[in-house]
Design a protein around this motif. Sequence first.
Motif, PDB file in Angstrom:
ATOM      1  N   THR A  15      -7.749 -25.102 -11.686  1.00  0.00           N
ATOM      2  CA  THR A  15      -7.284 -24.917 -10.319  1.00  0.00           C
ATOM      3  C   THR A  15      -7.129 -23.423 -10.055  1.00  0.00           C
ATOM      4  N   ILE A  16      -7.634 -22.972  -8.925  1.00  0.00           N
ATOM      5  CA  ILE A  16      -7.496 -21.577  -8.501  1.00  0.00           C
ATOM      6  C   ILE A  16      -6.475 -21.551  -7.373  1.00  0.00           C
ATOM      7  N   ASP A  17      -5.463 -20.693  -7.513  1.00  0.00           N
ATOM      8  CA  ASP A  17      -4.437 -20.612  -6.475  1.00  0.00           C
ATOM      9  C   ASP A  17      -4.245 -19.158  -6.088  1.00  0.00           C
ATOM     10  N   PRO A  18      -4.533 -18.742  -4.891  1.00  0.00           N
ATOM     11  CA  PRO A  18      -5.080 -19.484  -3.756  1.00  0.00           C
ATOM     12  C   PRO A  18      -6.608 -19.527  -3.810  1.00  0.00           C
ATOM     13  N   ASN A  19      -7.193 -20.505  -3.194  1.00  0.00           N
ATOM     14  CA  ASN A  19      -8.648 -20.593  -3.045  1.00  0.00           C
ATOM     15  C   ASN A  19      -8.915 -21.254  -1.702  1.00  0.00           C
ATOM     16  N   PRO A  20      -9.426 -20.563  -0.718  1.00  0.00           N
ATOM     17  CA  PRO A  20      -9.994 -19.215  -0.766  1.00  0.00           C
ATOM     18  C   PRO A  20      -8.912 -18.143  -0.849  1.00  0.00           C
ATOM     19  N   LYS A  78     -19.962 -22.273 -30.310  1.00  0.00           N
ATOM     20  CA  LYS A  78     -18.946 -22.617 -29.307  1.00  0.00           C
ATOM     21  C   LYS A  78     -19.571 -22.577 -27.915  1.00  0.00           C
ATOM     22  N   PRO A  79     -19.247 -23.542 -27.088  1.00  0.00           N
ATOM     23  CA  PRO A  79     -19.797 -23.504 -25.732  1.00  0.00           C
ATOM     24  C   PRO A  79     -19.132 -22.395 -24.923  1.00  0.00           C
ATOM     25  N   THR A  80     -19.888 -21.806 -24.023  1.00  0.00           N
ATOM     26  CA  THR A  80     -19.299 -20.794 -23.149  1.00  0.00           C
ATOM     27  C   THR A  80     -18.355 -21.491 -22.174  1.00  0.00           C
ATOM     28  N   PRO A  81     -17.232 -20.847 -21.850  1.00  0.00           N
ATOM     29  CA  PRO A  81     -16.294 -21.508 -20.944  1.00  0.00           C
ATOM     30  C   PRO A  81     -16.938 -21.698 -19.573  1.00  0.00           C
ATOM     31  N   PRO A  82     -16.626 -22.799 -18.927  1.00  0.00           N
ATOM     32  CA  PRO A  82     -17.210 -23.022 -17.597  1.00  0.00           C
ATOM     33  C   PRO A  82     -16.672 -21.989 -16.609  1.00  0.00           C
ATOM     34  N   THR A  83     -17.433 -21.734 -15.584  1.00  0.00           N
ATOM     35  CA  THR A  83     -16.993 -20.802 -14.549  1.00  0.00           C
ATOM     36  C   THR A  83     -16.547 -21.574 -13.318  1.00  0.00           C
ATOM     37  N   VAL A  84     -15.684 -20.938 -12.564  1.00  0.00           N
ATOM     38  CA  VAL A  84     -15.161 -21.530 -11.346  1.00  0.00           C
ATOM     39  C   VAL A  84     -15.488 -20.582 -10.195  1.00  0.00           C
ATOM     40  N   GLN A  85     -15.927 -21.134  -9.089  1.00  0.00           N
ATOM     41  CA  GLN A  85     -16.274 -20.315  -7.934  1.00  0.00           C
ATOM     42  C   GLN A  85     -15.017 -20.058  -7.100  1.00  0.00           C
ATOM     43  N   VAL A  86     -14.788 -18.784  -6.779  1.00  0.00           N
ATOM     44  CA  VAL A  86     -13.643 -18.380  -5.968  1.00  0.00           C
ATOM     45  C   VAL A  86     -14.185 -17.768  -4.687  1.00  0.00           C
ATOM     46  N   VAL A  87     -13.726 -18.270  -3.546  1.00  0.00           N
ATOM     47  CA  VAL A  87     -14.166 -17.784  -2.238  1.00  0.00           C
ATOM     48  C   VAL A  87     -13.235 -16.645  -1.814  1.00  0.00           C
ATOM     49  N   LEU A  88     -13.817 -15.539  -1.337  1.00  0.00           N
ATOM     50  CA  LEU A  88     -13.060 -14.365  -0.901  1.00  0.00           C
ATOM     51  C   LEU A  88     -13.320 -14.136   0.585  1.00  0.00           C
ATOM     52  N   GLU A  89     -12.247 -14.063   1.374  1.00  0.00           N
ATOM     53  CA  GLU A  89     -12.363 -13.861   2.823  1.00  0.00           C
ATOM     54  C   GLU A  89     -11.371 -12.803   3.265  1.00  0.00           C
ATOM     55  N   SER A  90     -11.721 -12.127   4.377  1.00  0.00           N
ATOM     56  CA  SER A  90     -10.810 -11.130   4.930  1.00  0.00           C
ATOM     57  C   SER A  90     -10.966 -11.066   6.437  1.00  0.00           C
ATOM     58  N   VAL A  91      -9.921 -10.558   7.072  1.00  0.00           N
ATOM     59  CA  VAL A  91      -9.976 -10.241   8.495  1.00  0.00           C
ATOM     60  C   VAL A  91      -9.641  -8.772   8.589  1.00  0.00           C
ATOM     61  N   PRO A  92     -10.541  -7.942   9.054  1.00  0.00           N
ATOM     62  CA  PRO A  92     -11.891  -8.209   9.529  1.00  0.00           C
ATOM     63  C   PRO A  92     -12.828  -8.460   8.348  1.00  0.00           C
ATOM     64  N   SER A  93     -13.908  -9.179   8.624  1.00  0.00           N
ATOM     65  CA  SER A  93     -14.883  -9.436   7.572  1.00  0.00           C
ATOM     66  C   SER A  93     -15.670  -8.155   7.301  1.00  0.00           C
ATOM     67  N   GLY A  94     -16.327  -8.111   6.158  1.00  0.00           N
ATOM     68  CA  GLY A  94     -17.088  -6.917   5.780  1.00  0.00           C
ATOM     69  C   GLY A  94     -16.338  -6.003   4.843  1.00  0.00           C
ATOM     70  N   ALA A  95     -15.122  -6.388   4.438  1.00  0.00           N
ATOM     71  CA  ALA A  95     -14.350  -5.573   3.499  1.00  0.00           C
ATOM     72  C   ALA A  95     -14.941  -5.725   2.104  1.00  0.00           C
ATOM     73  N   GLU A  96     -14.765  -4.708   1.279  1.00  0.00           N
ATOM     74  CA  GLU A  96     -15.188  -4.810  -0.118  1.00  0.00           C
ATOM     75  C   GLU A  96     -14.083  -5.488  -0.894  1.00  0.00           C
ATOM     76  N   ALA A  97     -14.432  -6.562  -1.600  1.00  0.00           N
ATOM     77  CA  ALA A  97     -13.475  -7.274  -2.446  1.00  0.00           C
ATOM     78  C   ALA A  97     -13.818  -6.972  -3.890  1.00  0.00           C
ATOM     79  N   ARG A  98     -12.839  -6.477  -4.653  1.00  0.00           N
ATOM     80  CA  ARG A  98     -13.056  -6.130  -6.060  1.00  0.00           C
ATOM     81  C   ARG A  98     -12.028  -6.875  -6.904  1.00  0.00           C
ATOM     82  N   THR A  99     -12.538  -7.691  -7.848  1.00  0.00           N
ATOM     83  CA  THR A  99     -11.633  -8.403  -8.734  1.00  0.00           C
ATOM     84  C   THR A  99     -11.200  -7.480  -9.867  1.00  0.00           C
TER      85      THR A  99
END
Length: 152
Positions: free
Chosen positions: A104-109, A30-51
């Motif tokens: 589709t990724i909602d929201p992205n970014p 079986k093929p591995t499922p494709p991956t989708v790139q998700v952009v993570l942004e914050s104000v202020p920048s430099g925050a740790e983002a954990r999925t």
Amino acid sequence: MRRVIVIASVLPLAGMGLAGCSSFSLDSLKPTPPTVQVVLESVPSGAEARTSNGQTCKTPCSVNVPAGEAGFSVTFTMNKFQPATVPVQVIYTPGDLTTTTSTTIDPNPVFAELRPVGPPPKPVRAKPKKPKPPKSAAAPAGSPFPNPPAAR
């Protein structure tokens, strides 16, 4: 006699061959499922983002998630700021003969505005209650009894 020896020597080889087939699985094809790139942004920048699936990075950044995943959340944390969690939906639409597969990724970014932690609340002090003045022990007007002597 030679026929018996030949058959006896071939049986172990056939058994090993069948044992190898039992460990073969079609899942490896079986093929591995494709991956989708998700952009993570914050104000202020430099925050740790954990999925919620365990990936972490410092904003602004991006992570790759499997396209077939139903959904996840991203929690943004930073010292002296309140954490923020944003739910993310992954909408996977399989293709057919006339359309292509889409994800589709909602929201992205994925965006979070972190609020500063306020100063600690001041402790509430209870106001001391003022004692009520004692009721006057004076005799009512027109009373036949004199006023009682004052306490010493």
